[in-house]
Design a protein around this motif. Structure first.
Motif, PDB file in Angstrom:
ATOM      1  N   GLY A 183      -0.659  -4.418  21.222  1.00  0.00           N
ATOM      2  CA  GLY A 183      -0.239  -5.592  21.976  1.00  0.00           C
ATOM      3  C   GLY A 183       0.970  -5.307  22.843  1.00  0.00           C
ATOM      4  N   GLY A 184       1.925  -4.562  22.300  1.00  0.00           N
ATOM      5  CA  GLY A 184       3.122  -4.227  23.056  1.00  0.00           C
ATOM      6  C   GLY A 184       2.821  -3.331  24.244  1.00  0.00           C
ATOM      7  N   GLU A 185       1.929  -2.361  24.039  1.00  0.00           N
ATOM      8  CA  GLU A 185       1.551  -1.476  25.140  1.00  0.00           C
ATOM      9  C   GLU A 185       0.787  -2.239  26.212  1.00  0.00           C
ATOM     10  N   GLN A 186      -0.023  -3.198  25.801  1.00  0.00           N
ATOM     11  CA  GLN A 186      -0.723  -4.032  26.785  1.00  0.00           C
ATOM     12  C   GLN A 186       0.262  -4.872  27.585  1.00  0.00           C
ATOM     13  N   GLN A 187       1.345  -5.330  26.937  1.00  0.00           N
ATOM     14  CA  GLN A 187       2.356  -6.079  27.679  1.00  0.00           C
ATOM     15  C   GLN A 187       3.053  -5.170  28.694  1.00  0.00           C
ATOM     16  N   MET A 188       3.357  -3.946  28.299  1.00  0.00           N
ATOM     17  CA  MET A 188       3.927  -2.990  29.250  1.00  0.00           C
ATOM     18  C   MET A 188       2.980  -2.788  30.430  1.00  0.00           C
ATOM     19  N   LEU A 189       1.687  -2.690  30.128  1.00  0.00           N
ATOM     20  CA  LEU A 189       0.689  -2.498  31.181  1.00  0.00           C
ATOM     21  C   LEU A 189       0.645  -3.710  32.110  1.00  0.00           C
ATOM     22  N   ALA A 190       0.718  -4.904  31.532  1.00  0.00           N
ATOM     23  CA  ALA A 190       0.708  -6.116  32.353  1.00  0.00           C
ATOM     24  C   ALA A 190       1.928  -6.190  33.258  1.00  0.00           C
ATOM     25  N   ILE A 191       3.095  -5.778  32.737  1.00  0.00           N
ATOM     26  CA  ILE A 191       4.303  -5.759  33.561  1.00  0.00           C
ATOM     27  C   ILE A 191       4.179  -4.707  34.661  1.00  0.00           C
ATOM     28  N   GLY A 192       3.726  -3.517  34.281  1.00  0.00           N
ATOM     29  CA  GLY A 192       3.552  -2.460  35.276  1.00  0.00           C
ATOM     30  C   GLY A 192       2.570  -2.853  36.361  1.00  0.00           C
ATOM     31  N   ARG A 193       1.489  -3.503  35.973  1.00  0.00           N
ATOM     32  CA  ARG A 193       0.490  -3.956  36.942  1.00  0.00           C
ATOM     33  C   ARG A 193       1.096  -4.949  37.929  1.00  0.00           C
ATOM     34  N   ALA A 194       1.925  -5.878  37.410  1.00  0.00           N
ATOM     35  CA  ALA A 194       2.575  -6.858  38.288  1.00  0.00           C
ATOM     36  C   ALA A 194       3.587  -6.179  39.211  1.00  0.00           C
ATOM     37  N   LEU A 195       4.327  -5.198  38.694  1.00  0.00           N
ATOM     38  CA  LEU A 195       5.321  -4.511  39.527  1.00  0.00           C
ATOM     39  C   LEU A 195       4.670  -3.734  40.662  1.00  0.00           C
ATOM     40  N   LEU A 196       3.462  -3.242  40.439  1.00  0.00           N
ATOM     41  CA  LEU A 196       2.789  -2.468  41.476  1.00  0.00           C
ATOM     42  C   LEU A 196       2.311  -3.331  42.635  1.00  0.00           C
ATOM     43  N   THR A 197       2.395  -4.643  42.501  1.00  0.00           N
ATOM     44  CA  THR A 197       2.180  -5.502  43.670  1.00  0.00           C
ATOM     45  C   THR A 197       3.444  -5.568  44.524  1.00  0.00           C
ATOM     46  N   ASN A 198       4.504  -4.918  44.057  1.00  0.00           N
ATOM     47  CA  ASN A 198       5.816  -4.941  44.715  1.00  0.00           C
ATOM     48  C   ASN A 198       6.251  -6.370  45.012  1.00  0.00           C
ATOM     49  N   PRO A 199       6.413  -7.164  43.936  1.00  0.00           N
ATOM     50  CA  PRO A 199       6.697  -8.591  44.132  1.00  0.00           C
ATOM     51  C   PRO A 199       8.139  -8.859  44.547  1.00  0.00           C
ATOM     52  N   LEU A 200       8.307  -9.881  45.368  1.00  0.00           N
ATOM     53  CA  LEU A 200       9.637 -10.397  45.637  1.00  0.00           C
ATOM     54  C   LEU A 200      10.119 -11.224  44.456  1.00  0.00           C
ATOM     55  N   LEU A 201       9.180 -11.949  43.835  1.00  0.00           N
ATOM     56  CA  LEU A 201       9.448 -12.755  42.639  1.00  0.00           C
ATOM     57  C   LEU A 201       8.499 -12.325  41.539  1.00  0.00           C
ATOM     58  N   LEU A 202       9.049 -12.010  40.369  1.00  0.00           N
ATOM     59  CA  LEU A 202       8.256 -11.627  39.207  1.00  0.00           C
ATOM     60  C   LEU A 202       8.334 -12.747  38.177  1.00  0.00           C
ATOM     61  N   ILE A 203       7.171 -13.270  37.763  1.00  0.00           N
ATOM     62  CA  ILE A 203       7.102 -14.339  36.770  1.00  0.00           C
ATOM     63  C   ILE A 203       6.530 -13.777  35.483  1.00  0.00           C
ATOM     64  N   LEU A 204       7.230 -13.996  34.361  1.00  0.00           N
ATOM     65  CA  LEU A 204       6.758 -13.537  33.055  1.00  0.00           C
ATOM     66  C   LEU A 204       6.632 -14.735  32.130  1.00  0.00           C
ATOM     67  N   ASP A 205       5.403 -15.028  31.710  1.00  0.00           N
ATOM     68  CA  ASP A 205       5.129 -16.151  30.828  1.00  0.00           C
ATOM     69  C   ASP A 205       5.026 -15.634  29.394  1.00  0.00           C
ATOM     70  N   GLU A 206       5.992 -16.024  28.549  1.00  0.00           N
ATOM     71  CA  GLU A 206       6.085 -15.549  27.152  1.00  0.00           C
ATOM     72  C   GLU A 206       6.188 -14.025  27.137  1.00  0.00           C
ATOM     73  N   THR A 223       7.888 -11.743  25.489  1.00  0.00           N
ATOM     74  CA  THR A 223       7.913 -10.902  24.285  1.00  0.00           C
ATOM     75  C   THR A 223       7.247 -11.565  23.086  1.00  0.00           C
ATOM     76  N   GLU A 224       6.491 -12.620  23.301  1.00  0.00           N
ATOM     77  CA  GLU A 224       5.884 -13.351  22.184  1.00  0.00           C
ATOM     78  C   GLU A 224       4.917 -12.467  21.395  1.00  0.00           C
ATOM     79  N   GLY A 225       5.082 -12.449  20.081  1.00  0.00           N
ATOM     80  CA  GLY A 225       4.160 -11.751  19.199  1.00  0.00           C
ATOM     81  C   GLY A 225       4.307 -10.249  19.166  1.00  0.00           C
ATOM     82  N   LEU A 226       5.357  -9.718  19.777  1.00  0.00           N
ATOM     83  CA  LEU A 226       5.527  -8.269  19.815  1.00  0.00           C
ATOM     84  C   LEU A 226       6.442  -7.799  18.691  1.00  0.00           C
ATOM     85  N   ALA A 227       6.246  -6.564  18.265  1.00  0.00           N
ATOM     86  CA  ALA A 227       7.095  -5.968  17.243  1.00  0.00           C
ATOM     87  C   ALA A 227       8.518  -5.837  17.788  1.00  0.00           C
TER      88      ALA A 227
END
Length: 231
Positions: A134-157, A159-163
């Motif tokens: 789950g934690g690695e998938q969250q890293m992947l989701a963040i990395g995927r969003a960063l690769l859009t080179n966003p001006l604004l980054l939105i993170l919904d929950e 760190t929920e449920g992570l070790a």
């Protein structure tokens, strides 16, 4: 950078947001705090065009977002790490990342830079995303969003449920992004970590922002946490 003014939204006839006001200045980290069911995720879905704006107005960099589809909003420079991550399980880690890679905004995020931020993803670049923790998938989701080179980054929950050890890696990542001037809207329940990261907190209750202030102001008013977060 982004302003929501008197925004009303919901699911069909079931209204959730009742005149929500929210401002996200450039190069700041802004939180949206509240108990479950108060409208946090509905706010995110409305800002991203997943739900229609039923009243009021959302603007981003001076452009009205009302009525725009999610992919249009993403192309304007809004990146989303959704609740539940939603990575493409049948694709490899690298395929998940390159699927969103763009360079027409800042252009400073690329595959190798994401791998530097999250070395675990580089180690697992050929693995199917469904095999990640789950934690690695969250890293992947963040990395995927960063690769859009966003001006604004939105993170919904975020760190929920992570070790705990993974949560610390995510917080370290967010602190690095802040130090680089990334504008962030953050939803999370970990006030201890957020106090060191967030410039401006927003408490939401029953579809309205009922309090806005700094981490120091929140620390000086513990009754607010009891009243609006129930913790």
């Amino acid at each position: 950078m982004l302003q929501a003014q008197d925004v009303q939204s919901g699911y069909g006839a079931s209204k959730v947001l009742f005149g929500l006001n929210l401002e996200i200045p450039s190069h700041q980290v802004v939180s949206l705090l509240g108990r479950n069911g108060m409208g946090k995720t509905t706010t995110v879905r409305t800002l991203m065009g997943m739900l229609p704006v039923q009243g009021g107005q959302v603007t981003f960099e001076g452009k009205v977002l009302n009525g725009l589809r999610p992919h249009h909003i993403a192309r304007l420079g809004v990146g989303l790490v959704p609740e539940g991550r939603h990575v493409f399980g049948s694709l490899s880690v690298q395929e998940n990342l390159v699927a969103t890679e763009r360079n027409d905004h800042h252009g400073h995020w690329n595959l190798e830079r994401v791998f530097t931020l999250f070395p675990r993803l580089k180690e697992r670049r050929t693995q199917s995303a469904r095999t990640l923790s789950g934690g690695e998938q969250q890293m992947l989701a963040i990395g995927r969003a960063l690769l859009t080179n966003p001006l604004l980054l939105i993170l919904d929950e975020a760190t929920e449920g992570l070790a705990p050890v993974i949560r610390q890696e995510i917080w370290a990542c967010l602190n690095q992004l802040k130090s680089e001037g990334q504008t962030i809207l953050l939803i999370d329940k970990n006030l201890k970590e957020m106090r060191h990261l967030v410039d401006q907190h927003n408490m939401i209750e029953k579809g309205r922002v009922v309090w806005t202030g700094s981490s120091q102001e929140l620390l000086e008013q513990p009754e607010l946490v009891n009243q609006y977060l129930g913790v």
